[in-house]
Design an enzyme around this catalytic site. Structure first.
Site, short mmCIF file in Angstrom:
data_model
loop_
_atom_site.label_atom_id
_atom_site.label_comp_id
_atom_site.label_asym_id
_atom_site.label_seq_id
_atom_site.Cartn_x
_atom_site.Cartn_y
_atom_site.Cartn_z
N ASP A 138 0.87 -1.19 0.00
CA ASP A 138 0.00 0.00 0.00
C ASP A 138 0.90 1.23 0.00
O ASP A 138 1.65 1.48 0.96
CB ASP A 138 -0.91 -0.03 1.24
CG ASP A 138 -1.99 1.05 1.17
OD1 ASP A 138 -2.32 1.49 0.05
OD2 ASP A 138 -2.51 1.43 2.23
N GLU A 164 4.89 4.73 3.94
CA GLU A 164 4.29 6.00 4.37
C GLU A 164 5.40 7.00 4.68
O GLU A 164 6.38 6.67 5.34
CB GLU A 164 3.39 5.74 5.60
CG GLU A 164 2.82 6.95 6.26
CD GLU A 164 2.11 7.94 5.33
OE1 GLU A 164 1.19 7.55 4.60
OE2 GLU A 164 2.51 9.12 5.34
N ASN A 191 9.86 7.22 1.41
CA ASN A 191 9.31 7.91 0.25
C ASN A 191 9.13 6.84 -0.82
O ASN A 191 10.09 6.36 -1.41
CB ASN A 191 10.28 9.00 -0.21
CG ASN A 191 9.77 9.72 -1.45
OD1 ASN A 191 8.79 9.32 -2.07
ND2 ASN A 191 10.45 10.80 -1.81
N ASP A 216 -2.10 12.02 -2.24
CA ASP A 216 -2.19 13.48 -2.13
C ASP A 216 -2.20 14.07 -3.53
O ASP A 216 -1.32 13.79 -4.34
CB ASP A 216 -0.99 14.03 -1.35
CG ASP A 216 -1.04 13.63 0.11
OD1 ASP A 216 -2.16 13.43 0.62
OD2 ASP A 216 0.03 13.51 0.73
N LYS A 220 -1.59 22.18 -7.43
CA LYS A 220 -0.89 23.24 -8.17
C LYS A 220 0.15 22.64 -9.11
O LYS A 220 0.88 21.73 -8.72
CB LYS A 220 -0.18 24.18 -7.19
CG LYS A 220 -1.13 25.08 -6.46
CD LYS A 220 -0.37 26.09 -5.64
CE LYS A 220 -1.34 26.96 -4.87
NZ LYS A 220 -0.68 27.72 -3.82
#
Ligand SMILES: C[S@@+](CC[C@H](N)C(=O)[O-])C[C@H]1O[C@@H](n2cnc3c(N)ncnc32)[C@H](O)[C@@H]1O
Length: 261
Positions: A138, A164, A191, A216, A220
């Site tokens: 995951d 995570e 990461n 996430d 932008k």
């Protein structure tokens, strides 16, 4: 009534993705949710703007609203719904002071120097009781409860790895894994964009499933390079999956240009 909201464009494909998100509530509710009525509806979001496209998403932007209620006037907020969904894990909330204050909204910059190097590869035979079992990874595992829920149901047949980037979430997940005494699940502070390849190349068993749930979005344009799903990672996942391996993707938005936002 309460609402769990996932932003999607009003296309059939995107609706399917968000139904994937809500399907655990709808098709397989926990006993505690069974007596609740559940409704799915789409509410247009004319002001939502996708930075990948030159126009605003009034041509198709919207939110899918999953409403859960028992009686008129009764309200369940989405964190309560999630807590109900995982209530059978019986996770404690008695943490040390350090673990107790996990700020969920805190974002991490994956491009900072300390996160640009791959996480050290663990000794897989120490991490899992049987490190040759098929692996589910995951990416961006957040609280880790989804993986724990799965790990508890597949104790002897699958291993689970949560990657995570927020250290405190990993520490809390490790605390819960110890509490549950699970030997088929592991969480790593990593990461995923830079660590996935090295970790998966060294895992002794086959890669069965990769999930990326609500990554996430980094709307932008100047922050797109912070997104976890970068081309080399996608290519490596495709190359590494076992035959009939799967990717479970739950995204918030696909813009007109086909980008995942
Ligand atoms: C919106 S949350 C979703 C969490 C979880 N997948 C869920 O559905 O509840 C996105 C998660 O991805 C994590 N994340 C973001 N970039 C990451 C990266 N490069 N590597 C690992 N995790 C990352 C964030 O810290 C956050 O916990």
């Amino acid at each position: 009534m309460a609402s769990l909201i996932c932003a999607v464009p009003r296309t059939r494909e995107a609706l399917l993705y968000s139904i994937l998100l809500s399907s655990r509530f709808i098709n397989n509710p926990t006993p505690k949710l069974k007596s609740f009525s559940i409704q799915l509806s789409i509410v247009p979001q004319p002001h939502r703007h996708c930075p990948c496209s030159s126009s605003s998403s009034s041509n198709g932007g919207g939110v899918v609203v999953v409403s859960v209620g028992k009686e008129e006037g009764q309200l369940l907020r989405s964190p309560q719904l999630v807590a109900l969904e995982y209530s059978d894990l019986n996770l404690s909330h008695n943490f040390s002071q350090d673990l107790g204050h996990v700020r969920i909204r805190q974002h991490v910059n994956p491009l900072c120097a300390s996160l640009s190097v791959p996480a050290p590869v663990p000794d897989w035979s120490e991490v899992y009781r049987d490190s040759t079992l098929p692996l589910m990874v995951d990416i961006g595992s957040g609280s880790g409860r989804f993986l724990m829920w799965l790990a508890k149901r597949n104790l002897d047949s699958k291993n689970y790895l949560g990657l995570e980037i927020r250290k405190k979430l990993v520490k809390r997940a490790e605390h819960w894994v110890n509490e549950l005494a699970l030997r088929n699940i592991h969480f790593m502070f990593a990461n995923a964009t830079v660590s996935f390849k090295q970790l998966i190349s060294t895992y002794p068993g086959p890669l069965m499933l990769v999930s990326i749930l609500c990554p996430d979005p980094h709307f932008k344009k100047k922050y797109h390079k912070r997104r976890v799903l970068q081309k080399p990672l996608v290519e490596f996942i495709v190359d590494s999956l076992m035959p009939r391996g799967q990717v479970l993707l739950n995204i918030s938005m696909i813009c007109k240009t086909g980008h995942i936002c």
